[in-house]
Design a protein around this motif. Structure first.
Motif, short mmCIF file in Angstrom:
data_model
loop_
_atom_site.label_atom_id
_atom_site.label_comp_id
_atom_site.label_asym_id
_atom_site.label_seq_id
_atom_site.Cartn_x
_atom_site.Cartn_y
_atom_site.Cartn_z
N SER A 64 37.18 40.02 33.03
CA SER A 64 37.72 40.77 32.18
C SER A 64 39.18 39.75 31.69
O SER A 64 39.48 39.11 30.83
CB SER A 64 37.56 42.00 32.38
N TRP A 65 39.60 39.55 33.74
CA TRP A 65 40.76 38.52 33.63
C TRP A 65 40.35 37.16 32.93
O TRP A 65 41.00 35.93 32.59
CB TRP A 65 41.43 38.79 34.36
N LEU A 66 39.29 36.23 33.43
CA LEU A 66 38.83 35.08 33.16
C LEU A 66 38.19 35.11 31.91
O LEU A 66 38.52 33.93 31.46
CB LEU A 66 37.47 34.66 34.26
N LYS A 67 38.18 35.97 31.22
CA LYS A 67 37.64 35.89 29.73
C LYS A 67 39.14 36.26 29.39
O LYS A 67 38.86 35.04 28.08
CB LYS A 67 37.18 36.84 29.46
N ALA A 68 40.02 36.52 29.35
CA ALA A 68 41.59 36.74 28.58
C ALA A 68 41.88 35.06 29.15
O ALA A 68 42.97 34.88 28.13
CB ALA A 68 41.81 38.03 28.75
N LEU A 69 41.57 34.85 29.86
CA LEU A 69 42.52 33.58 30.22
C LEU A 69 42.51 32.28 28.96
O LEU A 69 43.89 31.67 29.13
CB LEU A 69 41.78 33.19 32.09
N PRO A 70 41.57 31.95 28.75
CA PRO A 70 41.77 31.07 27.78
C PRO A 70 42.85 31.27 26.89
O PRO A 70 43.27 30.60 25.35
CB PRO A 70 40.36 30.43 27.02
N PHE B 24 35.83 45.35 41.48
CA PHE B 24 36.38 44.04 41.31
C PHE B 24 36.08 43.16 40.38
O PHE B 24 37.40 41.98 39.94
CB PHE B 24 36.29 43.55 43.11
N PHE B 25 35.16 42.85 40.05
CA PHE B 25 34.32 42.18 39.51
C PHE B 25 34.31 41.72 38.16
O PHE B 25 34.35 41.08 37.86
CB PHE B 25 32.53 41.38 40.62
N THR B 26 34.50 43.37 38.25
CA THR B 26 34.32 43.47 36.75
C THR B 26 35.94 43.62 36.16
O THR B 26 35.71 42.67 34.84
CB THR B 26 33.96 44.73 36.23
N GLN B 27 37.24 43.67 36.38
CA GLN B 27 38.53 43.12 36.13
C GLN B 27 38.19 41.79 36.37
O GLN B 27 39.02 41.25 36.06
CB GLN B 27 39.05 43.76 37.47
#
Length: 101
Positions: A19-25, A13-16
Motif C-alpha cells: 500500500s505504501w508503494l502504491k501511494a508513492l507515485p 508487513f507486505f500488505t503495508q
C-alpha cells in the motif's frame, strides 16, 4: 504469530509495504505540483531570486564536475606512480635471496 487478513485492521508487513508503494507515485506527484506552485509564486513575487538560484545551481554543478574530473585523473596517474614506487622499493628484497644461492 497471527496471520492477518487483507481486510482486517492488522495488515501484514507486505500488505503495508504494498500500500505504501502504491501511494508513492501519488505522493511524488503531489510534492512536485506543490513545489512547482511555490516556484511559480516565488517567480511572480521576485524573479531575480529564481534566476539567482538557477545560476547558483549551475555553478555548483560545474564545481562538482571539476572536482570529479580531478579525482578521476589523479586516480590513474597517482595510483600508477604509487604502484611504481612500491615495486621499486620491494624489488631489492625479492632479488636478494636469488643472489645468495
Amino acid at each position: 504469530m497471527e496471520v492477518a487478513s487483507g481486510s482486517g485492521d492488522k495488515a501484514g508487513f507486505f500488505t503495508q509495504g504494498r500500500s505504501w508503494l502504491k501511494a508513492l507515485p501519488v505522493k511524488f506527484k503531489a510534492n512536485m505540483v506543490g513545489m512547482a506552485r511555490n516556484i511559480k509564486k516565488l517567480g511572480q513575487e521576485d524573479p531575480r531570486r529564481v534566476v539567482h538560484s538557477l545560476k547558483v545551481g549551475l555553478a555548483l554543478t560545474y564545481a562538482i564536475w571539476a572536482v570529479m574530473t580531478v579525482v578521476l585523473v589523479f586516480e590513474f596517474s597517482v595510483g600508477k606512480s604509487l604502484t611504481f614506487l612500491k615495486v621499486q622499493q620491494e624489488s631489492p628484497f625479492m632479488v636478494k635471496p636469488l643472489l645468495k644461492s
